[in-house]
Design a protein around this motif. Structure first.
Motif, PDB file in Angstrom:
ATOM      1  N   GLY A 107       0.337  -1.239  -0.309  1.00 21.51           N
ATOM      2  CA  GLY A 107      -0.006   0.087   0.253  1.00 21.51           C
ATOM      3  C   GLY A 107       1.279   1.236   0.005  1.00 21.51           C
ATOM      4  N   THR A 108       1.942   1.094  -0.466  1.00 19.70           N
ATOM      5  CA  THR A 108       2.812   2.028  -0.636  1.00 19.70           C
ATOM      6  C   THR A 108       2.636   3.538  -1.111  1.00 19.70           C
ATOM      7  OG1 THR A 108       5.380   1.264   0.591  1.00 19.70           O
ATOM      8  CG2 THR A 108       5.589   3.674  -0.078  1.00 19.70           C
ATOM      9  N   ALA A 109       2.127   3.197  -2.014  1.00 19.28           N
ATOM     10  CA  ALA A 109       2.011   4.255  -3.379  1.00 19.28           C
ATOM     11  C   ALA A 109       0.539   4.877  -3.417  1.00 19.28           C
ATOM     12  CB  ALA A 109       1.791   3.249  -4.627  1.00 19.28           C
ATOM     13  N   ALA A 110      -0.375   3.975  -3.405  1.00 18.40           N
ATOM     14  CA  ALA A 110      -1.645   4.337  -2.739  1.00 18.40           C
ATOM     15  C   ALA A 110      -1.466   4.639  -0.779  1.00 18.40           C
ATOM     16  CB  ALA A 110      -2.584   3.439  -2.245  1.00 18.40           C
ATOM     17  N   ALA A 111      -1.056   4.829  -0.169  1.00 17.01           N
ATOM     18  CA  ALA A 111      -0.846   5.763   0.844  1.00 17.01           C
ATOM     19  C   ALA A 111      -0.015   7.355   0.763  1.00 17.01           C
ATOM     20  CB  ALA A 111      -0.227   4.741   2.127  1.00 17.01           C
ATOM     21  N   SER A 112       0.128   7.425  -0.336  1.00 15.90           N
ATOM     22  CA  SER A 112       1.093   8.473  -0.235  1.00 15.90           C
ATOM     23  C   SER A 112       0.093   9.299  -0.976  1.00 15.90           C
ATOM     24  CB  SER A 112       2.881   8.034  -1.266  1.00 15.90           C
ATOM     25  OG  SER A 112       2.206   7.665  -2.607  1.00 15.90           O
ATOM     26  N   ARG A 113      -0.850   8.709  -1.324  1.00 12.64           N
ATOM     27  CA  ARG A 113      -1.399   9.856  -2.432  1.00 12.64           C
ATOM     28  C   ARG A 113      -2.913   9.701  -1.726  1.00 12.64           C
ATOM     29  NH1 ARG A 113      -1.088   5.516  -6.205  1.00 12.64           N
ATOM     30  NH2 ARG A 113      -2.979   4.426  -5.894  1.00 12.64           N
ATOM     31  N   LEU A 114      -3.387   9.119  -0.975  1.00  6.44           N
ATOM     32  CA  LEU A 114      -4.311   9.000   0.032  1.00  6.44           C
ATOM     33  C   LEU A 114      -4.421   9.494   1.496  1.00  6.44           C
ATOM     34  CD1 LEU A 114      -6.430   5.545  -0.778  1.00  6.44           C
ATOM     35  CD2 LEU A 114      -6.384   8.552  -1.446  1.00  6.44           C
ATOM     36  N   THR A 115      -2.957   8.976   2.312  1.00  3.31           N
ATOM     37  CA  THR A 115      -3.119   9.779   3.951  1.00  3.31           C
ATOM     38  C   THR A 115      -1.204   9.724   3.563  1.00  3.31           C
ATOM     39  OG1 THR A 115      -2.322   7.499   3.599  1.00  3.31           O
ATOM     40  CG2 THR A 115      -3.913   8.129   4.397  1.00  3.31           C
ATOM     41  N   PRO A 116      -0.761  11.388   3.091  1.00  3.87           N
ATOM     42  CA  PRO A 116       0.613  11.423   2.894  1.00  3.87           C
ATOM     43  C   PRO A 116       1.817  11.620   3.864  1.00  3.87           C
ATOM     44  CG  PRO A 116      -1.243  13.362   2.465  1.00  3.87           C
ATOM     45  CD  PRO A 116      -1.945  12.295   1.944  1.00  3.87           C
ATOM     46  N   HIS A 117       0.979  11.909   5.286  1.00  2.00           N
ATOM     47  CA  HIS A 117       1.396  12.444   6.302  1.00  2.00           C
ATOM     48  C   HIS A 117       1.286  11.529   7.114  1.00  2.00           C
ATOM     49  CE1 HIS A 117       1.134  16.655   4.653  1.00  2.00           C
ATOM     50  NE2 HIS A 117       0.303  16.358   4.020  1.00  2.00           N
ATOM     51  N   ALA A 118       1.171  10.512   6.955  1.00  2.00           N
ATOM     52  CA  ALA A 118       1.010   8.722   7.593  1.00  2.00           C
ATOM     53  C   ALA A 118       2.381   7.438   7.300  1.00  2.00           C
ATOM     54  CB  ALA A 118      -0.285   8.305   7.574  1.00  2.00           C
ATOM     55  N   ARG A 119       2.358   6.900   8.722  1.00  2.00           N
ATOM     56  CA  ARG A 119       2.922   5.726   8.567  1.00  2.00           C
ATOM     57  C   ARG A 119       2.106   4.634   8.722  1.00  2.00           C
ATOM     58  NH1 ARG A 119       9.006   5.849  11.559  1.00  2.00           N
ATOM     59  NH2 ARG A 119       8.433   4.019  10.815  1.00  2.00           N
ATOM     60  N   VAL A 137      -2.603   0.106   8.406  1.00  2.00           N
ATOM     61  CA  VAL A 137      -2.507   1.646   8.774  1.00  2.00           C
ATOM     62  C   VAL A 137      -2.544   2.347   8.573  1.00  2.00           C
ATOM     63  CG1 VAL A 137      -4.669   2.465   9.925  1.00  2.00           C
ATOM     64  CG2 VAL A 137      -4.899  -0.066  10.022  1.00  2.00           C
ATOM     65  N   TRP A 138      -3.062   3.546   8.433  1.00  2.00           N
ATOM     66  CA  TRP A 138      -2.145   4.502   7.432  1.00  2.00           C
ATOM     67  C   TRP A 138      -3.267   5.722   8.050  1.00  2.00           C
ATOM     68  CZ3 TRP A 138      -2.092   0.836   4.449  1.00  2.00           C
ATOM     69  CH2 TRP A 138      -0.897   0.514   3.566  1.00  2.00           C
ATOM     70  N   ARG A 139      -2.788   6.147   9.149  1.00  2.00           N
ATOM     71  CA  ARG A 139      -3.813   7.290  10.048  1.00  2.00           C
ATOM     72  C   ARG A 139      -2.870   8.649   9.635  1.00  2.00           C
ATOM     73  NH1 ARG A 139      -4.472   2.523  13.984  1.00  2.00           N
ATOM     74  NH2 ARG A 139      -6.453   2.696  13.796  1.00  2.00           N
ATOM     75  N   ASP A 140      -3.635   9.516   8.424  1.00  2.00           N
ATOM     76  CA  ASP A 140      -2.950  11.227   8.429  1.00  2.00           C
ATOM     77  C   ASP A 140      -3.864  11.943   9.632  1.00  2.00           C
ATOM     78  OD1 ASP A 140      -1.932  13.383   7.238  1.00  2.00           O
ATOM     79  OD2 ASP A 140      -1.485  12.530   5.398  1.00  2.00           O
ATOM     80  N   ALA A 141      -3.055  12.553  10.803  1.00  2.00           N
ATOM     81  CA  ALA A 141      -3.904  13.154  11.129  1.00  2.00           C
ATOM     82  C   ALA A 141      -4.234  14.714  10.879  1.00  2.00           C
ATOM     83  CB  ALA A 141      -3.173  13.330  12.878  1.00  2.00           C
ATOM     84  N   SER A 218      -9.446  -6.282   1.660  1.00  2.00           N
ATOM     85  CA  SER A 218      -9.875  -5.198   1.814  1.00  2.00           C
ATOM     86  C   SER A 218      -9.081  -3.930   2.058  1.00  2.00           C
ATOM     87  CB  SER A 218     -10.600  -5.558   2.867  1.00  2.00           C
ATOM     88  OG  SER A 218     -11.588  -6.929   3.373  1.00  2.00           O
ATOM     89  N   VAL A 219      -9.943  -3.010   0.320  1.00  2.00           N
ATOM     90  CA  VAL A 219      -9.052  -1.402   0.811  1.00  2.00           C
ATOM     91  C   VAL A 219     -10.243  -0.754   1.624  1.00  2.00           C
ATOM     92  CG1 VAL A 219      -7.903  -0.051  -0.365  1.00  2.00           C
ATOM     93  CG2 VAL A 219      -7.709  -2.269  -0.834  1.00  2.00           C
ATOM     94  N   ARG A 220     -10.264   0.030   2.178  1.00  2.00           N
ATOM     95  CA  ARG A 220     -10.828   0.556   3.078  1.00  2.00           C
ATOM     96  C   ARG A 220     -10.619   1.740   3.037  1.00  2.00           C
ATOM     97  NH1 ARG A 220     -13.220  -0.950   8.354  1.00  2.00           N
ATOM     98  NH2 ARG A 220     -14.342   1.315   7.728  1.00  2.00           N
ATOM     99  N   TYR A 221     -11.028   3.488   3.013  1.00  2.00           N
ATOM    100  CA  TYR A 221     -10.503   4.645   3.593  1.00  2.00           C
ATOM    101  C   TYR A 221     -11.338   5.426   3.430  1.00  2.00           C
ATOM    102  CZ  TYR A 221      -8.808   9.211   1.277  1.00  2.00           C
ATOM    103  OH  TYR A 221      -8.121  10.523   1.504  1.00  2.00           O
TER     104      TYR A 221
END
Length: 256
Positions: A107-119, A137-141, A218-221
């Motif tokens: 999910g690295t690429a998707a996370a960089s687009r959807l939650t860029p500030h999360a690890r 899980v990536w949580r972009d506060a 399962s991919v949830r956003y």
């Protein structure tokens, strides 16, 4: 005895408990038959009658062979029907996964687009009844968005059970059932895995649920609340983004 244990262990290692049980039953009956025959012959010799040789000849040795043949004809099909080896992952022509990808890596690429500030925060939950799972899980506060990517590996149930792919179909149905809620919209996604569905709630979240053989993905956003925004427009954009993330998450799934 050593050979019997070796065959029994082979059946056990393959999850063929019906065949293992049938083997031990046949071995037990064979042992009883041998002991009874031996004691019967010893008893006739001790009688010392003139017709001893004729009495020995009258022992049902030939009928024992028929008895064993009948037992084999009955027990072997019962064991095969109970074990259903054609559902096993090692059965020729069956292609199923034996391990799961790393969701944080997938999910690295998707996370960089959807939650860029999360690890990514990964763990391996046990999906009760269906096997092991792997989740990130990536949580972009900062943006208020959250991305989940989860894999579940369904396993062969062994004796009296269906295949791992059958278990994954059940898991996929449950995923669809519980993903939706009040006001949700569900559509079928074509060209993605063996079956895929998109579930979304306008202005709140979007999910894509995929099955590839015995693996469910399962991919949830979760969307960030946008005051005065257009929920339908945001939903369309979110569905498209999550579908792309799901396509990327399916790529590393490997079938044996």
């Amino acid at each position: 005895m050593v050979g019997l244990l070796a065959v029994s262990r082979w059946f056990h290692s393959r999850g063929l408990l019906g065949s293992e049980l049938a083997l031990w039953w046949l071995s037990l009956l064979l042992g009883v038959s041998v002991v009874v025959t031996m004691f019967g012959r010893v008893g006739m010799r001790r009688e010392g009658t003139g017709g001893g040789n004729a009495a020995l000849a009258r022992l049902p040795s030939g009928s024992n062979g028929w008895v064993w043949l009948v037992l084999m004809v009955v027990l072997v099909p019962v064991a095969v029907v109970a074990d259903r080896p054609w559902n096993a992952p090692w059965w020729p022509g069956r292609h199923e996964a034996s391990r799961l990808p790393d969701p944080c890596l997938a999910g690295t690429a998707a996370a960089s687009r959807l939650t860029p500030h999360a690890r990514g925060d990964g763990d391996q939950p046990l999906n009760a009844g269906y096997g092991l799972g792997s989740r990130c899980v990536w949580r972009d506060a900062e943006n208020g968005t959250t991305l989940w990517i989860e894999y579940d590996l369904a396993e062969w149930r062994g004796t009296m059970g269906g295949s791992a792919t059958d278990a994954a179909r059940e898991q996929q149905a449950l995923n669809r059932r519980f993903a939706g809620g009040q006001g949700s919209r569900t559509t079928t996604v074509g060209g993605l895995g063996d079956e895929a569905s998109s579930v979304s709630v306008p202005g709140r979240e979007a999910a894509v649920l995929v099955r590839v053989a015995n693996v469910t993905v399962s991919v949830r956003y979760l969307l960030a609340p946008v005051p005065g925004g257009d929920p339908d427009r945001d939903e369309t954009a979110a569905r498209s983004a999550v579908e792309q993330a799901a396509r990327e998450a399916v790529v590393p799934v490997r079938l044996d």
